[in-house]
Design an enzyme around this catalytic site. Structure first.
Site, PDB file in Angstrom:
ATOM      1  N   HIS A  43       0.852  -1.191   0.000  1.00 47.45           N
ATOM      2  CA  HIS A  43       0.000   0.000   0.000  1.00 47.45           C
ATOM      3  C   HIS A  43       0.895   1.250   0.000  1.00 47.45           C
ATOM      4  O   HIS A  43       1.114   1.852   1.058  1.00 47.45           O
ATOM      5  CB  HIS A  43      -0.888  -0.036   1.256  1.00 47.45           C
ATOM      6  CG  HIS A  43      -2.003   0.948   1.280  1.00 47.45           C
ATOM      7  ND1 HIS A  43      -3.267   0.633   1.716  1.00 47.45           N
ATOM      8  CD2 HIS A  43      -2.052   2.255   0.935  1.00 47.45           C
ATOM      9  CE1 HIS A  43      -4.047   1.710   1.649  1.00 47.45           C
ATOM     10  NE2 HIS A  43      -3.322   2.710   1.180  1.00 47.45           N
ATOM     11  N   ARG A  45       2.050   4.981  -0.205  1.00 47.40           N
ATOM     12  CA  ARG A  45       1.394   6.264   0.073  1.00 47.40           C
ATOM     13  C   ARG A  45       2.370   7.387  -0.243  1.00 47.40           C
ATOM     14  O   ARG A  45       3.587   7.188  -0.178  1.00 47.40           O
ATOM     15  CB  ARG A  45       1.012   6.368   1.553  1.00 47.40           C
ATOM     16  CG  ARG A  45      -0.045   5.392   2.006  1.00 47.40           C
ATOM     17  CD  ARG A  45      -0.093   5.377   3.530  1.00 47.40           C
ATOM     18  NE  ARG A  45      -1.109   4.466   4.038  1.00 47.40           N
ATOM     19  CZ  ARG A  45      -2.325   4.838   4.406  1.00 47.40           C
ATOM     20  NH1 ARG A  45      -2.684   6.095   4.336  1.00 47.40           N
ATOM     21  NH2 ARG A  45      -3.177   3.952   4.866  1.00 47.40           N
ATOM     22  N   HIS A  50       5.641   3.682   4.911  1.00 48.17           N
ATOM     23  CA  HIS A  50       6.146   2.297   4.950  1.00 48.17           C
ATOM     24  C   HIS A  50       6.655   1.907   3.556  1.00 48.17           C
ATOM     25  O   HIS A  50       7.834   2.061   3.275  1.00 48.17           O
ATOM     26  CB  HIS A  50       5.152   1.308   5.567  1.00 48.17           C
ATOM     27  CG  HIS A  50       3.705   1.538   5.256  1.00 48.17           C
ATOM     28  ND1 HIS A  50       3.222   1.530   3.970  1.00 48.17           N
ATOM     29  CD2 HIS A  50       2.642   1.773   6.070  1.00 48.17           C
ATOM     30  CE1 HIS A  50       1.916   1.743   4.014  1.00 48.17           C
ATOM     31  NE2 HIS A  50       1.531   1.916   5.267  1.00 48.17           N
ATOM     32  N   GLU A  74      -2.416  -1.589  -3.554  1.00 46.97           N
ATOM     33  CA  GLU A  74      -3.612  -0.866  -3.119  1.00 46.97           C
ATOM     34  C   GLU A  74      -3.235   0.564  -2.750  1.00 46.97           C
ATOM     35  O   GLU A  74      -2.102   0.836  -2.329  1.00 46.97           O
ATOM     36  CB  GLU A  74      -4.256  -1.575  -1.920  1.00 46.97           C
ATOM     37  CG  GLU A  74      -3.335  -1.669  -0.717  1.00 46.97           C
ATOM     38  CD  GLU A  74      -3.911  -2.461   0.457  1.00 46.97           C
ATOM     39  OE1 GLU A  74      -4.690  -3.399   0.214  1.00 46.97           O
ATOM     40  OE2 GLU A  74      -3.582  -2.120   1.603  1.00 46.97           O
ATOM     41  N   THR A 111      -4.627   4.591   9.039  1.00 46.16           N
ATOM     42  CA  THR A 111      -4.777   3.448   8.131  1.00 46.16           C
ATOM     43  C   THR A 111      -6.128   3.611   7.433  1.00 46.16           C
ATOM     44  O   THR A 111      -6.921   4.482   7.809  1.00 46.16           O
ATOM     45  CB  THR A 111      -4.706   2.118   8.925  1.00 46.16           C
ATOM     46  OG1 THR A 111      -4.851   1.023   8.032  1.00 46.16           O
ATOM     47  CG2 THR A 111      -5.792   2.024   9.991  1.00 46.16           C
ATOM     48  N   HIS A 202      -8.702  -6.008   6.494  1.00 45.97           N
ATOM     49  CA  HIS A 202      -8.475  -5.059   7.592  1.00 45.97           C
ATOM     50  C   HIS A 202      -8.763  -5.700   8.935  1.00 45.97           C
ATOM     51  O   HIS A 202      -9.879  -6.133   9.190  1.00 45.97           O
ATOM     52  CB  HIS A 202      -9.254  -3.749   7.461  1.00 45.97           C
ATOM     53  CG  HIS A 202      -8.363  -2.572   7.745  1.00 45.97           C
ATOM     54  ND1 HIS A 202      -7.990  -2.219   9.019  1.00 45.97           N
ATOM     55  CD2 HIS A 202      -7.691  -1.743   6.919  1.00 45.97           C
ATOM     56  CE1 HIS A 202      -7.157  -1.200   8.952  1.00 45.97           C
ATOM     57  NE2 HIS A 202      -6.942  -0.890   7.695  1.00 45.97           N
ATOM     58  N   ASP A 203      -7.729  -5.774   9.742  1.00 44.42           N
ATOM     59  CA  ASP A 203      -7.833  -6.276  11.116  1.00 44.42           C
ATOM     60  C   ASP A 203      -8.268  -7.740  11.195  1.00 44.42           C
ATOM     61  O   ASP A 203      -8.741  -8.177  12.250  1.00 44.42           O
ATOM     62  CB  ASP A 203      -8.778  -5.399  11.958  1.00 44.42           C
ATOM     63  CG  ASP A 203      -8.241  -3.983  12.098  1.00 44.42           C
ATOM     64  OD1 ASP A 203      -7.020  -3.830  12.286  1.00 44.42           O
ATOM     65  OD2 ASP A 203      -9.035  -3.031  11.986  1.00 44.42           O
ATOM     66  N   GLY A 224      -2.107  -7.946   7.028  1.00 48.71           N
ATOM     67  CA  GLY A 224      -0.774  -7.423   7.285  1.00 48.71           C
ATOM     68  C   GLY A 224      -0.450  -7.248   8.753  1.00 48.71           C
ATOM     69  O   GLY A 224       0.503  -7.821   9.272  1.00 48.71           O
ATOM     70  N   HIS A 225      -1.268  -6.449   9.456  1.00 55.67           N
ATOM     71  CA  HIS A 225      -0.908  -6.045  10.817  1.00 55.67           C
ATOM     72  C   HIS A 225      -0.813  -7.250  11.755  1.00 55.67           C
ATOM     73  O   HIS A 225       0.248  -7.515  12.337  1.00 55.67           O
ATOM     74  CB  HIS A 225      -1.941  -5.034  11.322  1.00 55.67           C
ATOM     75  CG  HIS A 225      -1.632  -4.477  12.669  1.00 55.67           C
ATOM     76  ND1 HIS A 225      -0.661  -3.528  12.865  1.00 55.67           N
ATOM     77  CD2 HIS A 225      -2.155  -4.750  13.888  1.00 55.67           C
ATOM     78  CE1 HIS A 225      -0.599  -3.235  14.159  1.00 55.67           C
ATOM     79  NE2 HIS A 225      -1.492  -3.964  14.789  1.00 55.67           N
TER      80      HIS A 225
HETATM   81  N1  PXP Z   1      -6.940  -3.715   2.877  1.00 53.45           N
HETATM   82  C1  PXP Z   1      -6.636  -2.404   2.834  1.00 53.45           C
HETATM   83  C2  PXP Z   1      -7.278  -1.563   1.777  1.00 53.45           C
HETATM   84  C3  PXP Z   1      -5.713  -1.844   3.720  1.00 53.45           C
HETATM   85  O1  PXP Z   1      -5.419  -0.540   3.679  1.00 53.45           O
HETATM   86  C4  PXP Z   1      -5.095  -2.681   4.667  1.00 53.45           C
HETATM   87  C5  PXP Z   1      -4.056  -2.107   5.600  1.00 53.45           C
HETATM   88  O2  PXP Z   1      -2.968  -1.693   4.839  1.00 53.45           O
HETATM   89  C6  PXP Z   1      -5.440  -4.044   4.684  1.00 53.45           C
HETATM   90  C7  PXP Z   1      -6.378  -4.526   3.792  1.00 53.45           C
HETATM   91  C8  PXP Z   1      -4.824  -4.999   5.661  1.00 53.45           C
HETATM   92  O3  PXP Z   1      -5.214  -4.660   6.954  1.00 53.45           O
HETATM   93  P1  PXP Z   1      -4.396  -5.224   8.201  1.00 53.45           P
HETATM   94  O4  PXP Z   1      -3.018  -4.663   8.113  1.00 53.45           O
HETATM   95  O5  PXP Z   1      -5.168  -4.743   9.382  1.00 53.45           O
HETATM   96  O6  PXP Z   1      -4.393  -6.732   8.074  1.00 53.45           O
END
Ligand code: PXP
Length: 248
Positions: A43, A45, A50, A74, A111, A202-203, A224-225
Site C-alpha cells: 500500500h 502512500r 512504509h 492498493e 490506516t 483489515h484487522d 498485514g498487521h
Molecule cells: N486492505 C486495505 C485496503 C488496507 O489498507 C489494509 C491495511 O494496509 C489491509 C487490507 C490490511 O489490513 P491489516 O493490516 O489490518 O491486516
C-alpha cells in the site's frame, strides 16, 4: 478456498526506522511465497511511511514472473506525485500488478478506515478504472458492506470489491458481531450476483478469520498487521501456514 495475500507494509515500517534496507521486504515476500501465500500486497502512500516506490518495483520484479502468485497494489488513486513518489496511478501503470485495489484513504489517516462513497466519487473513479482495464489489470474497490454502494461499484466497472472488515473485527466478542457479519454476507452475495468478485481485509487475524472466510465465494483476504505481530512469536513461515490452514 480463499486466497491469502500477505500485506508487507509493516516490514517496510521497521526497515524505515533505520538507514539501509534491513529488513528487506523482498526477502520476506520470498518466505511468504515459499510457504504457499497466494499473493503479496503493498500500500504505497505519498508520505512513504512504509512501502516506498522502489519496494513496489522490486516486488513486482519478484512476483510478476510467478504464475501462481498475484501482486496486489492498493492505495488512493488520487494521490499525487510528491518528490520521488510518482503518484499512485503512475506507479501502478509502471509496475503493472495483477490487481489494483483502489482505496479512499488520506495522508491524515493512520490506516484505511472506510470504503468509497461512490455517490460522490464514482464519476471521478470511472475513467481511472477504464485506464487500469486498458492496461490489463483487475480493479477492486475498497467498500463498506452497503448494498446501494455495491450496485454503484458494478455500474462504474469494478471487477471486484474488497470489503472493509475493520468494524467486523472490532465487534469480535460483542453482540454487534452477528448483525455485522450478516451485513457482510449480504454484501458479498449481492456482489457475486452482480458478477463482481469479493475480497476482504483489515484487522483480520487468527481468531476472527475463519468465521469471515465462511462467506461463500470469498476470493481473497489481504492481511498485514496481525500477520506481522503473529510472525514475531510464531515465525513468519509458520504464520503463513496457520493463516492458510484457516482458509483451507
Ligand atoms: N486492505 C486495505 C485496503 C488496507 O489498507 C489494509 C491495511 O494496509 C489491509 C487490507 C490490511 O489490513 P491489516 O493490516 O489490518 O491486516
Amino acid at each position: 478456498m480463499t486466497d491469502l495475500s500477505i500485506n508487507l507494509n509493516k516490514i517496510a515500517l521497521i526497515r524505515n526506522s533505520r538507514e539501509g534496507n534491513y529488513p528487506d521486504v523482498v526477502e520476506f515476500a520470498k518466505v511468504c511465497i515459499d510457504q504457499g501465500a497466494n499473493g503479496i500486497t503493498v500500500h504505497p502512500r505519498p508520505d512513504q511511511r512504509h512501502i516506498r516506490p522502489d519496494d513496489v518495483r522490486r516486488l513486482a520484479a519478484l512476483v510478476k514472473p510467478l504464475t501462481n502468485v498475484e501482486f496486489n497494489v492498493e492505495g488512493n488513486p488520487f494521490a499525487p506525485a510528491i518528490g520521488d513518489y510518482p503518484g499512485f496511478i503512475e506507479l501502478v501503470a509502471e509496475t503493472m500488478p495483477d490487481q489494483c485495489t483502489l482505496v479512499p484513504d488520506g495522508d491524515d489517516q493512520l490506516t484505511s478506515d472506510h470504503g468509497f462513497d461512490l455517490t460522490s466519487s464514482g464519476e471521478q473513479l470511472q475513467p481511472i478504472i477504464e485506464r487500469l482495464h486498458s492496461l490489463g489489470m483487475r480493479v477492486s474497490l475498497f467498500m463498506d458492506p452497503d448494498l446501494a454502494q455495491i450496485e454503484l461499484a458494478k455500474e462504474i466497472g469494478a471487477d471486484r470489491i474488497e470489503l472493509y472488515t475493520g468494524p467486523y473485527a472490532a465487534a469480535w466478542g460483542s453482540d454487534q458481531l452477528e448483525p455485522l457479519f450478516q451485513q457482510h454476507l449480504a454484501a458479498a452475495e449481492l456482489s457475486t450476483r452482480l458478477g463482481m468478485g469479493v475480497n476482504a481485509g483489515h484487522d483480520l487475524n487468527l481468531h476472527n478469520l475463519a468465521k469471515f472466510a465462511s462467506i461463500p465465494n470469498l476470493l481473497e483476504v489481504s492481511i498485514g498487521h496481525a500477520f506481522t505481530v503473529d510472525s514475531l512469536s510464531l515465525g513468519m513461515a509458520q504464520t503463513v501456514q496457520r493463516y492458510k490452514a484457516l482458509l483451507g
